[in-house]
Design a protein around this motif. Structure first.
Motif, short mmCIF file in Angstrom:
data_model
loop_
_atom_site.label_atom_id
_atom_site.label_comp_id
_atom_site.label_asym_id
_atom_site.label_seq_id
_atom_site.Cartn_x
_atom_site.Cartn_y
_atom_site.Cartn_z
N PHE A 120 0.85 -1.18 0.00
CA PHE A 120 0.00 0.00 0.00
C PHE A 120 0.89 1.23 0.00
O PHE A 120 2.06 1.19 0.42
CB PHE A 120 -0.96 0.01 1.20
CG PHE A 120 -0.30 0.27 2.52
CD1 PHE A 120 -0.23 1.56 3.06
CD2 PHE A 120 0.26 -0.78 3.25
CE1 PHE A 120 0.37 1.79 4.29
CE2 PHE A 120 0.87 -0.55 4.48
CZ PHE A 120 0.92 0.73 5.00
N ALA A 121 0.34 2.33 -0.51
CA ALA A 121 1.11 3.58 -0.58
C ALA A 121 0.12 4.74 -0.64
O ALA A 121 -1.04 4.57 -1.02
CB ALA A 121 2.03 3.61 -1.80
N ARG A 122 0.62 5.92 -0.26
CA ARG A 122 -0.21 7.13 -0.30
C ARG A 122 0.67 8.32 -0.68
O ARG A 122 1.76 8.51 -0.12
CB ARG A 122 -0.90 7.38 1.04
CG ARG A 122 -1.85 8.58 1.04
CD ARG A 122 -2.50 8.78 2.39
NE ARG A 122 -3.38 9.93 2.42
CZ ARG A 122 -4.70 9.90 2.36
NH1 ARG A 122 -5.32 8.73 2.26
NH2 ARG A 122 -5.43 11.00 2.40
N TRP A 123 0.16 9.08 -1.66
CA TRP A 123 0.83 10.31 -2.10
C TRP A 123 -0.05 11.51 -1.74
O TRP A 123 -1.27 11.47 -1.90
CB TRP A 123 1.04 10.30 -3.61
CG TRP A 123 2.03 9.30 -4.12
CD1 TRP A 123 3.34 9.52 -4.42
CD2 TRP A 123 1.78 7.93 -4.43
NE1 TRP A 123 3.93 8.38 -4.89
CE2 TRP A 123 3.00 7.38 -4.91
CE3 TRP A 123 0.66 7.10 -4.36
CZ2 TRP A 123 3.11 6.05 -5.32
CZ3 TRP A 123 0.77 5.78 -4.74
CH2 TRP A 123 1.99 5.26 -5.22
N GLU A 124 0.55 12.55 -1.26
CA GLU A 124 -0.15 13.79 -0.95
C GLU A 124 0.66 14.96 -1.50
O GLU A 124 1.88 15.02 -1.28
CB GLU A 124 -0.37 13.94 0.56
CG GLU A 124 -1.30 12.89 1.15
CD GLU A 124 -1.50 13.05 2.65
OE1 GLU A 124 -0.84 13.97 3.23
OE2 GLU A 124 -2.29 12.30 3.23
N ARG A 129 4.13 9.93 0.69
CA ARG A 129 4.16 10.06 2.14
C ARG A 129 4.45 8.74 2.83
O ARG A 129 5.17 8.69 3.83
CB ARG A 129 2.82 10.62 2.65
CG ARG A 129 2.76 10.70 4.16
CD ARG A 129 1.50 11.34 4.67
NE ARG A 129 1.44 11.32 6.12
CZ ARG A 129 0.42 11.75 6.83
NH1 ARG A 129 -0.64 12.26 6.22
NH2 ARG A 129 0.43 11.68 8.15
N ARG A 130 3.91 7.65 2.30
CA ARG A 130 4.10 6.33 2.94
C ARG A 130 3.99 5.24 1.89
O ARG A 130 3.10 5.28 1.02
CB ARG A 130 3.03 6.12 4.01
CG ARG A 130 3.04 4.74 4.68
CD ARG A 130 4.21 4.57 5.59
NE ARG A 130 4.16 3.35 6.39
CZ ARG A 130 5.18 2.51 6.53
NH1 ARG A 130 6.33 2.76 5.92
NH2 ARG A 130 5.07 1.45 7.29
N SER A 131 4.92 4.30 1.92
CA SER A 131 4.84 3.12 1.07
C SER A 131 5.34 1.92 1.86
O SER A 131 6.30 2.03 2.63
CB SER A 131 5.66 3.29 -0.21
OG SER A 131 7.05 3.32 0.08
#
Length: 409
Positions: A120-124, A129-131
């Motif tokens: 899972f990953a999140r871009w802002e 931001r997190r992977s």
């Protein structure tokens, strides 16, 4: 079993769960523009209108997309990677080509049961931001600060379970990475793909998407393509309706079972005989004393003593039974001398006695309150060979990977 999933969402709202829960319809033209941003000059031909859950099990040669105003989703094999950090430029290219606002966060989910991989990953604001990507014994990528929902997993509250006959790997993670990845999707979008769903989960069957066949740049769509699209969509609609009804029925049964467990109906008390004391202990009937041989030192037997043959064998001192000895002696009637010589059990001994160990096959895998592992929950009764179970060969798998041979290298 855990589900395979590969999705990239763009979230331009503070309440994505509320948007999905209110019911969404797919803007097919906008969805096609979103999918076209991935494949450049390729021609995308609509092939089927279906739902997001069904799209996860469909042909990987297609791309699926859904556009719901502040929320968009796209699924294709391009995002099936254990290195989400390499997708940062791709994510920004899609955002620009599909006219998605820069304020929209991008969220990636990829789970692969065959390799037990969770990603899972999140871009802002265009920044990763997190992977996180791992299988049960190896962390492939771990960038950025963990989110609060990760804390119980790293803290060992969701221990990894193993299939029968599989030895635990001493270097394994304290959780299954697919479960962690899907928990991220649940936190940000309100659902996961692996069933059974929690009562609070959204139903992915209700999220519409359109599948597009990928054709060469010089391909000209035909009337036959349109006809196949209509037929496939009609078939998919019927399948979606049936699956949604079955899922709703199953969820209703679970909710009813939980309600019954929380509010059991009190059974009427059993009739009490007239000669029974208030505390519920039956009055002992006098029993004639057995004949006793004459002689000094022989104790007298009270006529009110209950027949020794009906005394519970558990009165015998457990320490007197040796490990591996013939336990048939325990089932015989306890004679008076054994009762007289057995040490009296104190209250302290009773409350400090060790609790029997729990069989590993009976251990539950806990999740957040009300959804996973609690008594009466939708997932508490799962067998040990159910979801999020590592079926790897422990050290065999790790050694094979280290030396570069085998299917898991």
């Amino acid at each position: 079993m855990s589900a395979r999933a590969v999705t990239l969402w763009f979230i331009d709202t503070d309440t994505p769960v509320d948007v999905l829960r209110s019911g969404v319809t797919n803007d097919v033209d906008a969805a096609k523009k979103l999918a076209s941003a991935i494949y450049g000059d390729s021609v995308l031909v609509p092939s089927v209108d279906t739902n997001l859950a069904a799209a996860m099990d469909s042909d990987s040669s297609q791309v699926y997309a859904g556009f719901y105003g502040p929320l968009t989703v796209v699924s294709c094999s391009l995002f099936a990677t254990s290195k989400p950090s390499t997708l940062t430029r791709t994510v920004e290219t899609i955002r620009t080509a599909a006219s998605i606002p820069e304020s929209a966060a991008a969220v990636l989910l990829y789970t692969e049961p065959d390799s037990a991989t969770g990603v899972f990953a999140r871009w802002e604001d265009g920044t990763l931001r997190r992977s996180f990507a791992a299988d049960p014994v190896s962390i492939i990528e771990d960038d950025g600060l963990p989110y609060p929902f990760e804390k119980p997993f790293w803290g060992g509250e969701h221990p990894l379970r193993y299939a029968p006959g599989v030895a635990p790997d001493p270097l394994a993670l304290p959780f299954h990475p697919q479960q962690l990845a899907e928990q991220g999707n649940r936190e940000w979008l309100g659902f996961r793909f692996t069933r059974p769903l929690a009562p609070s989960d959204l139903e992915p069957l209700t999220i519409p998407v359109t599948g597009f066949a990928i054709r060469p740049a010089d391909y000209e769509p035909t009337e036959a393509d349109d006809e196949r699209y209509r037929e496939a969509s009609a078939t998919a609609a019927a399948a979606t309706a049936a699956a949604t009804a079955a899922a709703a029925s199953a969820r209703e049964q679970v909710l009813q079972a939980e309600a019954a467990a929380q509010h059991p109906v009190d059974a009427p008390p059993a009739p009490v005989p007239g000669n029974t004391p208030a505390v519920g202990i039956p009055v002992a009937e006098p029993v004639a004393a057995p004949p006793m041989a004459d002689g000094p030192g022989e104790p007298e037997v009270d006529a009110d003593v209950v027949d020794a043959g009906i005394v519970d064998t558990e009165v015998v001192d457990a320490e007197a039974v040796e490990t591996g000895a013939d336990r048939s002696e325990e089932s015989r009637p306890v004679v008076e001398s054994e009762l007289r010589d057995a040490p009296a059990a104190s209250v302290e001994d009773a409350v400090t006695a060790p609790v029997p160990t729990v069989n590993a096959g009976e251990a539950a895998n806990f999740d957040e309150p009300g959804s996973y592992g609690e008594p009466g929950s939708v997932e508490a009764e799962l067998p040990t060979n159910g979801e999020y179970v590592d079926e790897s060969a422990g050290w065999t798998r790790r050694v094979a990977r280290y030396f570069g041979f085998g299917a898991d290298k």
